[in-house]
Design an enzyme around this catalytic site. Structure first.
Site, mmCIF file in Angstrom:
data_model
loop_
_atom_site.group_PDB
_atom_site.id
_atom_site.type_symbol
_atom_site.label_atom_id
_atom_site.label_comp_id
_atom_site.label_asym_id
_atom_site.label_seq_id
_atom_site.Cartn_x
_atom_site.Cartn_y
_atom_site.Cartn_z
ATOM 1 N N GLU A 76 1.799 5.820 2.205
ATOM 2 C CA GLU A 76 0.866 4.726 1.929
ATOM 3 C C GLU A 76 1.479 3.749 0.926
ATOM 4 O O GLU A 76 1.374 2.524 1.086
ATOM 5 C CB GLU A 76 -0.426 5.300 1.370
ATOM 6 C CG GLU A 76 -1.406 4.283 0.814
ATOM 7 C CD GLU A 76 -2.531 4.955 0.052
ATOM 8 O OE1 GLU A 76 -3.643 5.034 0.615
ATOM 9 O OE2 GLU A 76 -2.296 5.421 -1.082
ATOM 10 N N ASP A 129 -1.877 4.182 8.607
ATOM 11 C CA ASP A 129 -1.980 2.921 7.861
ATOM 12 C C ASP A 129 -0.643 2.547 7.248
ATOM 13 O O ASP A 129 -0.293 1.358 7.170
ATOM 14 C CB ASP A 129 -3.077 2.989 6.808
ATOM 15 C CG ASP A 129 -2.829 4.048 5.735
ATOM 16 O OD1 ASP A 129 -2.228 5.085 6.050
ATOM 17 O OD2 ASP A 129 -3.266 3.838 4.585
#
Length: 524
Positions: A76, A129
């Protein structure tokens, strides 16, 4: 001041009179543009100093100093770090994050999601993500290279450049079922998708960029459609909110993943990112479904009290705050209750995220209100947040994560300043910059009538020991303000030695007979 040896400051290293963030004129809505650009520059430097520089294992990566395994690094942060480095116009750190992630975390078709403090992979598998954020950052970096704004760069591991690795990631997202055959974004490689999703990962603006970049681009248009179909099913849609985890049909999915909380029936840390991600689609591509969702968000938060009500909320118990006594013990120091924090959180993180809805679909008064509220959590230094909570609460650097909260505040501020723009469109279709709104955070400009004998450029700034010496050819009244408008120091004379100087961004005002001017300085 006689017989004092002055050492001139290196402007690039210590003081600057212009922002370092990426500056491409665009027509996006803005509020307090110069204020937030200065804050973005300073807080990015703080992330470098706190989250990159102290670490030797995985050197170059963004590390988490207060996670449950302090000093680890996650994929991330590779995506977030590359996005922030790009918009901070810092190609050196962009490249170092990318290179180290390629060397330490790349698993062949995605970045493994966690590396422990010793440099070993402790979390196998993809966090989707991160993959999409890295891909977008690489596509935009390639555009900056083609426009001559960045230098060409070749990966030290792969021996190819930005665009080739972006293509690799996009193909891998489909090959490893990070995106299902029907176009649902799964939270991991072959994990979830049809059964459950993390809707806070949904980034429809990214998929439009991918559709134009990818040789098989039509598949990404399908992901855009699925994104809005699933958002419309959210049990919190009427409030402009989503659960952290849910089934694509809108049913509850239960506690899943890393930030699972409240049985995934609240608008919490994973979910709140949807405001920023969907706001980008509203601003960049004028998407009506994004605007409809965000109008619900803005109506909800304004009904709760506006910017001052920015927080996490329950969905199953519609619009209620999280339980007042619910404490987050997993981060900072689980054995030291003085470092624990409450799940309710009115902070730079929550204000920064709710602000993106105001920016995308609100009126001028909404943008100004959220800008001023976020300003309460920026003291002019190199981090978002308060050194000491002025309300007597726990919104201070002792309790903040100094990682996730910094990034989400940065994304909110970068949207408000117009810095987080569609790089491809800004280069291919140049526009005149739109004038933005100004709140009390933006100093009012005064008319400056300077005598011909000298101009504001005559202001000299020099380091003197631990202080800073300002000087002009004539006597002036000096005032130094932080970026919240608080006066830090004052004096009168041709020279002003500020002995209590600290890192940060300041306004230096000098007034005298026939002149009155202000300079912004960055002290690093």
């Amino acid at each position: 001041m006689k017989n004092i040896k002055l050492v001139p400051l290196c402007v690039a290293a210590a003081f600057s009179f212009s922002q370092a963030v990426l500056d491409l004129p665009n027509a996006q809505p803005k509020v307090d543009e110069s204020y937030w650009k200065a804050a973005l520059d300073s807080t990015w430097q703080g992330l470098i100093r706190r989250n990159i520089d102290p670490y030797t294992e995985g050197k170059g990566l963004i590390h988490r100093p207060k996670s449950e395994t302090p000093g680890d690094a996650v994929s991330e942060a590779v995506g977030y770090g590359m996005l922030v480095a790009l918009y901070a116009n810092d190609q050196e750190h962009f490249n170092s994050i990318w290179d180290t992630a390629n060397e330490k975390m790349w698993g062949g078709c995605y970045y493994n999601w966690q590396m422990d403090p010793s440099g070993k992979i402790s979390g196998m598998g993809a966090a989707t993500d991160a993959e999409e954020d890295v891909a977008l950052a690489l596509i935009f970096a390639d555009k900056l290279v083609s426009a001559g704004k960045w230098k060409p760069y070749t990966s030290t591991k792969f021996n190819y450049g930005y665009a080739d690795h972006a293509k690799k990631i996009l193909d891998c997202m489909w090959d490893t079922k990070q995106v299902t055959s029907s176009g649902i974004l799964a939270p991991g490689a072959g994990w979830g998708g049809d059964a459950f999703v993390n809707p806070g990962y949904f980034s429809p603006a990214w998929y439009r960029i991918f559709a134009n970049f990818d040789s098989n681009g039509d598949r990404w248009n399908m992901v855009v459609e699925k994104t809005y179909e699933i958002l419309a099913n959210s049990p919190g849609y009427s409030m402009g909110m989503i659960p952290d985890w849910m089934q694509p049909n809108g049913k509850w999915a239960g506690s899943l993943g890393y930030n699972a909380y409240f049985n995934s029936r609240a608008f919490f840390k994973d979910a709140i990112r949807i405001l920023w991600r969907v706001a980008i689609d509203a601003v960049w591509f004028d998407e009506p479904r994004a605007k409809a969702f965000l109008k619900n968000s803005l109506a909800f938060i304004n009904d709760k009290g506006g910017a001052e009500a920015s927080n996490f909320y329950q969905i199953e118990n519609p619009g209620e705050l999280l339980p007042a006594d619910d404490i987050w013990t997993d981060f900072n120091d689980s054995k030291n209750k003085d470092t624990w924090r409450y799940r309710r959180e009115h902070s730079h993180l929550t204000v920064g995220m709710w602000a993106t809805a105001a920016l995308a679909v609100g009126e001028s008064k909404d943008r100004i209100a959220f800008s001023e509220e976020l300003g309460k959590f920026y003291e002019g230094g190199d981090y978002f947040g308060n050194a000491v909570d002025p309300t007597g609460g726990i919104e201070d650097t002792l309790h903040n994560e100094m990682y996730f909260d910094q990034f989400l505040a940065w994304f909110g501020a970068s949207m408000m300043s117009g810095t987080f723009m569609n790089v491809i469109d800004a280069i291919d279709n140049p526009k005149s910059a739109t004038p933005g709104d100004s709140s009390s955070l933006t100093p009012r400009k005064s008319e400056s009538i300077l005598p011909k004998r000298f101009a504001s450029s005559s202001l000299e700034v020099n380091r003197l020991g631990n202080g800073v010496l300002f000087s002009l050819p004539e006597t002036a009244s000096w005032h130094i303000y932080d970026m919240n408008g608080h006066e830090m120091a004052s004096a009168k004379g041709k020279e002003f030695l500020w002995k209590e100087s600290r890192k940060g961004v300041y306004m230096v005002k000098a007034t005298g007979t026939g002149f009155n001017f202000t300079k912004k300085v960055f002290l690093r």
